[in-house]
Design a protein around this motif. Structure first.
Motif, PDB file in Angstrom:
ATOM      1  N   GLU A 106       0.781  -1.378   0.124  1.00  0.00           N
ATOM      2  CA  GLU A 106       0.014  -0.089  -0.062  1.00  0.00           C
ATOM      3  C   GLU A 106       0.834   1.169  -0.048  1.00  0.00           C
ATOM      4  O   GLU A 106       0.539   2.323  -0.732  1.00  0.00           O
ATOM      5  N   ASP A 107       1.989   1.174   0.719  1.00  0.00           N
ATOM      6  CA  ASP A 107       2.680   2.378   0.758  1.00  0.00           C
ATOM      7  C   ASP A 107       3.624   2.839  -0.390  1.00  0.00           C
ATOM      8  O   ASP A 107       3.581   3.920  -0.876  1.00  0.00           O
ATOM      9  N   ALA A 108       3.927   1.504  -0.842  1.00  0.00           N
ATOM     10  CA  ALA A 108       4.486   1.745  -2.362  1.00  0.00           C
ATOM     11  C   ALA A 108       3.626   2.436  -3.354  1.00  0.00           C
ATOM     12  O   ALA A 108       4.104   3.183  -4.277  1.00  0.00           O
ATOM     13  N   LEU A 109       2.594   1.876  -3.499  1.00  0.00           N
ATOM     14  CA  LEU A 109       1.716   2.391  -4.364  1.00  0.00           C
ATOM     15  C   LEU A 109       1.080   3.804  -4.108  1.00  0.00           C
ATOM     16  O   LEU A 109       1.161   4.456  -5.214  1.00  0.00           O
ATOM     17  N   ARG A 110       1.012   4.137  -2.931  1.00  0.00           N
ATOM     18  CA  ARG A 110       0.672   5.583  -2.499  1.00  0.00           C
ATOM     19  C   ARG A 110       1.456   6.538  -3.038  1.00  0.00           C
ATOM     20  O   ARG A 110       1.522   7.450  -3.359  1.00  0.00           O
ATOM     21  N   VAL A 111       2.808   6.129  -2.830  1.00  0.00           N
ATOM     22  CA  VAL A 111       4.187   7.063  -3.139  1.00  0.00           C
ATOM     23  C   VAL A 111       4.122   7.098  -4.477  1.00  0.00           C
ATOM     24  O   VAL A 111       4.490   8.055  -4.867  1.00  0.00           O
ATOM     25  N   ILE A 112       4.175   6.016  -5.187  1.00  0.00           N
ATOM     26  CA  ILE A 112       4.475   6.075  -6.803  1.00  0.00           C
ATOM     27  C   ILE A 112       3.291   6.709  -7.280  1.00  0.00           C
ATOM     28  O   ILE A 112       3.491   7.440  -8.475  1.00  0.00           O
ATOM     29  N   ASP A 113       2.071   6.995  -6.780  1.00  0.00           N
ATOM     30  CA  ASP A 113       1.077   7.583  -7.550  1.00  0.00           C
ATOM     31  C   ASP A 113       1.517   9.237  -7.201  1.00  0.00           C
ATOM     32  O   ASP A 113       1.339   9.900  -8.180  1.00  0.00           O
ATOM     33  N   LEU A 117       2.887  11.885 -10.428  1.00  0.00           N
ATOM     34  CA  LEU A 117       2.200  13.177 -10.315  1.00  0.00           C
ATOM     35  C   LEU A 117       3.141  14.322 -10.232  1.00  0.00           C
ATOM     36  O   LEU A 117       3.185  15.453 -11.156  1.00  0.00           O
ATOM     37  N   TYR A 118       4.050  14.484  -9.164  1.00  0.00           N
ATOM     38  CA  TYR A 118       5.101  15.440  -8.992  1.00  0.00           C
ATOM     39  C   TYR A 118       6.124  15.603 -10.320  1.00  0.00           C
ATOM     40  O   TYR A 118       6.477  16.457 -10.779  1.00  0.00           O
ATOM     41  N   MET A 119       6.386  14.480 -10.929  1.00  0.00           N
ATOM     42  CA  MET A 119       7.467  14.349 -12.063  1.00  0.00           C
ATOM     43  C   MET A 119       6.719  14.840 -13.091  1.00  0.00           C
ATOM     44  O   MET A 119       7.401  15.723 -13.880  1.00  0.00           O
ATOM     45  N   GLN A 120       5.518  14.527 -13.320  1.00  0.00           N
ATOM     46  CA  GLN A 120       4.681  15.211 -14.416  1.00  0.00           C
ATOM     47  C   GLN A 120       4.439  16.865 -14.395  1.00  0.00           C
ATOM     48  O   GLN A 120       4.803  17.408 -15.054  1.00  0.00           O
TER      49      GLN A 120
END
Length: 306
Positions: A106-113, A117-120
């Motif tokens: 869960e933490d991995a997926l929440r962070v990658i989301d 977004l931030y990279m975009q």
């Protein structure tokens, strides 16, 4: 006894339909997609399985690809294969850290989301990346340093294949200089920004508060950092490395050497495509590397277990 490393590809490996057969075959894989959809408030199955224009947009690419890699990972783990080390290329490093038991699904997926977004959102106008084929790394670094504007080495993938990143005009100018210096080919990449360059430093700093929310865990499986090309065992070292990872070079060729020096004799690439397997052949043809992209590929694991 086999000493296996789990390795995971990065952005660019995504494709429509990835992981669908795992979703339909393995309950543990289905659970990953369903949980990701619930946690992130988006239909990750639709994103990965059905034709759409979003999968190649960084924000969504990162969610879809990490979900798929973790879904396939769960099916591989059910076979009872345990790695001695893990590693991943850029985004794939998050799958590696999860596979090493240092972050929850869960933490991995929440962070990658948030990372996607931030990279975009941080992508400046005019950013670009190019692959440089057939030229020594030192020559590439020298040309980048001598080129006006921001252009830097983003990826050291394997002998003869390097990626440069930065301002569009600087990347183009460096590309011409690299061809004049003897590069066999310089190919602009279809990406939405200058990833793994100093132009993305703001995205890494913006990601830091999200990483601070994670409950990092110690485990007995280390992973290899893209940023330092060193084994990471201590959970307290992970957060600062991931902040840097967004804007610093991916040292994949060195990562592989770290793992072979550990005695790894089998690399298992988990995720769509055969990108890393291709790199492995160029790094050392004696390296054994199999890729698990489809359910049929799981048959390759039976031979390893026997």
């Amino acid at each position: 006894m086999m000493k296996a490393a789990f390795i995971f590809p990065g952005q660019g490996a995504q494709k429509i339909g990835m992981g669908k057969d795992f979703y339909e075959t393995f309950e543990v894989s289905k659970a990953v997609y369903d949980q990701a959809s619930s946690w992130l408030g988006m239909d990750v199955c639709e994103l990965c399985f059905e034709e759409n224009d979003r999968l190649d947009i960084t924000r969504y690419t990162q969610v879809g690809l990490l979900t798929t890699e973790l879904a396939i990972l769960k099916a591989v783990e059910e076979k009872g294969i345990r790695p001695v080390v893990t590693a991943g290329l850029s985004l794939g490093e998050y799958a590696a850290i999860t596979a090493a038991g240092k972050i929850s699904l869960e933490d991995a997926l929440r962070v990658i989301d948030k990372r996607g977004l931030y990279m975009q959102e941080a992508v400046p106008v005019g950013g670009a990346m190019s692959a440089v084929i057939g030229l020594d790394m030192e020559v590439i670094r020298k040309v980048c340093e001598e080129t006006e504007g921001i252009v830097e080495v983003a990826n050291d993938n394997c002998p003869g294949q390097t990626v440069i990143s930065g301002e569009a005009e600087a990347v183009a100018a460096a590309g011409e200089a690299l061809k004049a210096a003897g590069a066999r080919m310089v190919t602009p990449l279809k990406v939405s920004g200058p990833f793994h360059s100093s132009m993305l430093k703001g995205a890494g700093e913006r990601l830091k508060p999200e990483l601070e929310k994670v409950q990092w865990m110690n485990s007995d499986i280390p992973y290899v950092s893209n940023t330092t090309a060193e084994l990471v065992e201590d959970k307290d070292k992970i957060l600062p490395l991931l902040v840097r990872q967004v804007s610093e070079s991916v040292r994949w060729q060195e990562d592989v050497k770290v793992m072979t020096d550990m005695g790894v004799d089998t690399f298992i690439e988990i995720g769509p495509g055969k990108t890393l397997a291709g790199f492995m052949k160029r790094i050392d043809r004696k390296i054994k590397c199999i890729n698990i992209e489809t359910v049929k590929d799981m048959e390759k694991l039976e031979a390893l277990i026997c």
